[in-house]
Scaffold this motif. Sequence first.
Motif, PDB file in Angstrom:
ATOM      1  N   UNK B 376     -58.369 -38.559 -14.671  1.00 38.43           N
ATOM      2  CA  UNK B 376     -58.057 -39.825 -15.414  1.00 38.43           C
ATOM      3  C   UNK B 376     -57.026 -39.123 -16.356  1.00 38.43           C
ATOM      4  N   UNK B 377     -55.821 -39.967 -16.645  1.00 40.27           N
ATOM      5  CA  UNK B 377     -54.841 -39.665 -17.477  1.00 40.27           C
ATOM      6  C   UNK B 377     -55.122 -39.339 -18.976  1.00 40.27           C
ATOM      7  N   UNK B 378     -55.918 -40.267 -19.344  1.00 41.36           N
ATOM      8  CA  UNK B 378     -56.223 -39.859 -20.910  1.00 41.36           C
ATOM      9  C   UNK B 378     -57.448 -38.975 -21.065  1.00 41.36           C
ATOM     10  N   UNK B 379     -58.189 -38.509 -19.972  1.00 39.78           N
ATOM     11  CA  UNK B 379     -58.946 -37.598 -20.228  1.00 39.78           C
ATOM     12  C   UNK B 379     -58.239 -36.195 -20.096  1.00 39.78           C
ATOM     13  N   UNK B 380     -57.271 -36.207 -19.085  1.00 38.37           N
ATOM     14  CA  UNK B 380     -56.544 -34.937 -18.691  1.00 38.37           C
ATOM     15  C   UNK B 380     -55.763 -34.382 -20.067  1.00 38.37           C
ATOM     16  N   UNK B 381     -55.146 -35.461 -20.642  1.00 37.38           N
ATOM     17  CA  UNK B 381     -54.009 -35.096 -21.638  1.00 37.38           C
ATOM     18  C   UNK B 381     -54.733 -34.217 -22.928  1.00 37.38           C
TER      19      UNK B 381
END
Lengths: 273, 550
Positions: B376-381
């Motif tokens: 999940x992009x927002x988690x990964x950032x």
Amino acid sequence: MPPKTGVYAILISLALIIACIWASNNLSLLPADASSNAPIYDELFNVLFVIGTILFVGMTGLVIYSLIQFRRKPGEEGDGLAIKDNLPLEILWTAVPAVVILFVGLYSYDIYERMGGMQTLNHDVHNQHSMSSEERLWGGIGTLKEDNAEIKEFPINVELTAMQFAFLFNYPKGEIISGELHVPVGQPVSMKMESKDVIHAFWVPEFRLKQDVIPGQPTILNFTPTKTGRYPIICAELCGPYHGGMRSTVVVEEPEEYDAWFQKNSKSTEVEL
Amino acid sequence: MSISLPPSTKNNIEKLQPTGWLRYFSFSLDHKVIGIQYLVCGFIFYLIGGLLAGAIRIELTSPISDFMPREVYNQVLTLHGTIMIFLWIVPVVNGAFGNYLIPFYVGARDMAFPRLNAVAFWLIPPAGLLLISSYFINGAAQSGWTAYPPLSITTPAAGQIIWIISVLLLGGSSIFGGINFIATILKLRRPGLKLMQLPMYCWAMLGTSILVVLSTPVLAGTLILLSFDIVAHTGFFNPSLGGNVIVYQHLFWFYSHPAVYIMVLPAFGLVSEILPVHSRKPLFGYTTMVYSIMAIVALGLVVWAHHMFTSGTPPWMRLFFTIATAFIAVPTGIKFFNWVATLWGGRISLNSAILFSCGFIVNFVLGGITGVALAQVPFDVHVHDTYFVVAHFHYIVYGGSVFVIFSSIYHWYPKFTGKMLNEKIGKLHFAITFIGFNLCFAPQHWLGLNGMPRRVAEYDPQFAFVNQLSSIGALLMALSTLPFLWNVLYSIFKGEESGDNPWKALTPEWLTTSPPPVENWIGEAPLVTEPYGYGEKQARKASSKPNSDQ
């Protein structure tokens, strides 16, 4: 499965769900939240944590239960049951994870949009002419959606230059070059970042944001700090021997303090804020 | 299609090949000898990679850089990653068990290309020695196993070039192996044996070999361009000469994400062989297992950019790779549910093999869950390039693949040697490994979430305690190899005789002597159409009486 076992299974699952919702709300697994997208991030984290814990404990429980319940007791001979397949079960455990994944995907898309991830990236909006339209801008996360309409006109523009092994923050308006990032609380900040040598990354754990700083390609990061304090800026991309020591500080301060700092350090004669 | 070497060549082979222990040091063409060569060679590199991991954990017991110079620390982490991936897990789960088992499973007397097979193995020791020697020549590569430019262009060139040559050799070995497995599985099957009757490991190796053949050449090409940038000062990836560093990352991960599946898919296959034997039940859901392997192969090729969510990728690309990555969890989940269903209702012998396999299930589920979160992009950032990622991928490659390697050694040791391993020591080995592994890596999730980046020699002092916990776990992992080594070495000489088929298994490798003769079977290869046909008689009897398990 006899009815009694079913009831136990449901009770245990319920207890598990309640326990991990409690845990996700009460245990501090994350640092302080100091930017407008940190609470949104934490919301996503809590949902993933609850789903993940249920799945993990459930699967582990099944494995341990099977090992104990179906272990070969001393003196036992012969094989287990010759069950090779069960189509309804296969469909069930294809469909349920697919639905969970779909839910997580849609939910995280929503989170991403609320963080401004789907916005076209802007930097230096009231200085558009200074940027050539040819210039490629990469990555990062846009401004917050709800904040967009009102405050979009006054983001604080900062230019970050990263090099082995330091961050330099340039405030073009006041011609300030600083080793620390000073930002006023509650105001959106737009940072244009470029590296002089190798790839670095700008990471503030309390902001829940990270963006690589790349040589030859500017990247943009927009954020709005929400809590005053000093937070670490950490380089998160291996950049050489002193990578671990490549750190700086972001100082989030009240607008007045920020103004005072800005005035004191500004080199240009005419300063307009 | 010929299924085996004509019997007349048998004598020639015996004349050409040395016998006894000497054959393990020779250019042997026997797939079983090559399999053992891969396994032992891989294990030696595992010990070296483990020493390097120990050095990293010693450095990280204190928040300051005090154990070794910072340059050396970066060399150590680069060597650790490269050795563990390219010299231990990939050669062992593919080369070692693939070579030993695949010809048995398809009913052949050897691999399709025995000489290519021997060449593929003999590329590995020189490549590994070359890689390690670079440390003593002028310092090894310092840019991590990912070798991102421009860092890899600006760090000392000698080490980086040796690293590239060594990885190219290992990649070549991997491609040779992949071609060989595809040819053997598809073209060397015994007449009468259908694809959907093959043991699951064949499917896993077919899928893996497709990934190897499609993606490894991309890595090779990329590294050759990188070496041009270093040696000839070209500008493919050098931004100061107009190159693009992001292109390198795309090309690198186009191989290196599938590389994860190259490390875990064969492990999935091995577990699918081990669980039915020791739980005395058929492998549950064979058909869905086959399709899920192929789904993982297909999806695995289109998820690479999830390693680049913070690199500067446009939003649409982030979304596409999020969705593709998360959906790999579905076919992977199917496999895990099927394994648990295989255990369910069985007569499970609680031995070291099954304990390591179940340890794998538990560890890999956790690694998979954090994997879906990382997709999940927002988690990964937030957690990208932190210790959260370090924890995640060690749960996949150590908790996953390495646990399966140990499980497989306990399962197939009697086949390799004709001797049993000591079960008590095996269980001790499992207990120390499992506790040590989880103590080492579980706390690292917290470190990453709270602000510790990966690949650092110094860190915020608030993380000291958790890092020390992690180092104690690493110490336990190091200690766990001692009972294992003793067990393996002692049992060769003084182990209990195992007989030909100590597990009463039905897969073809057990339907010959242990250890097997040079061409696998004295007579004709048996036709095994039901490799998981356990428990049938029992079920017919059991159906007449009430069953408490249902």
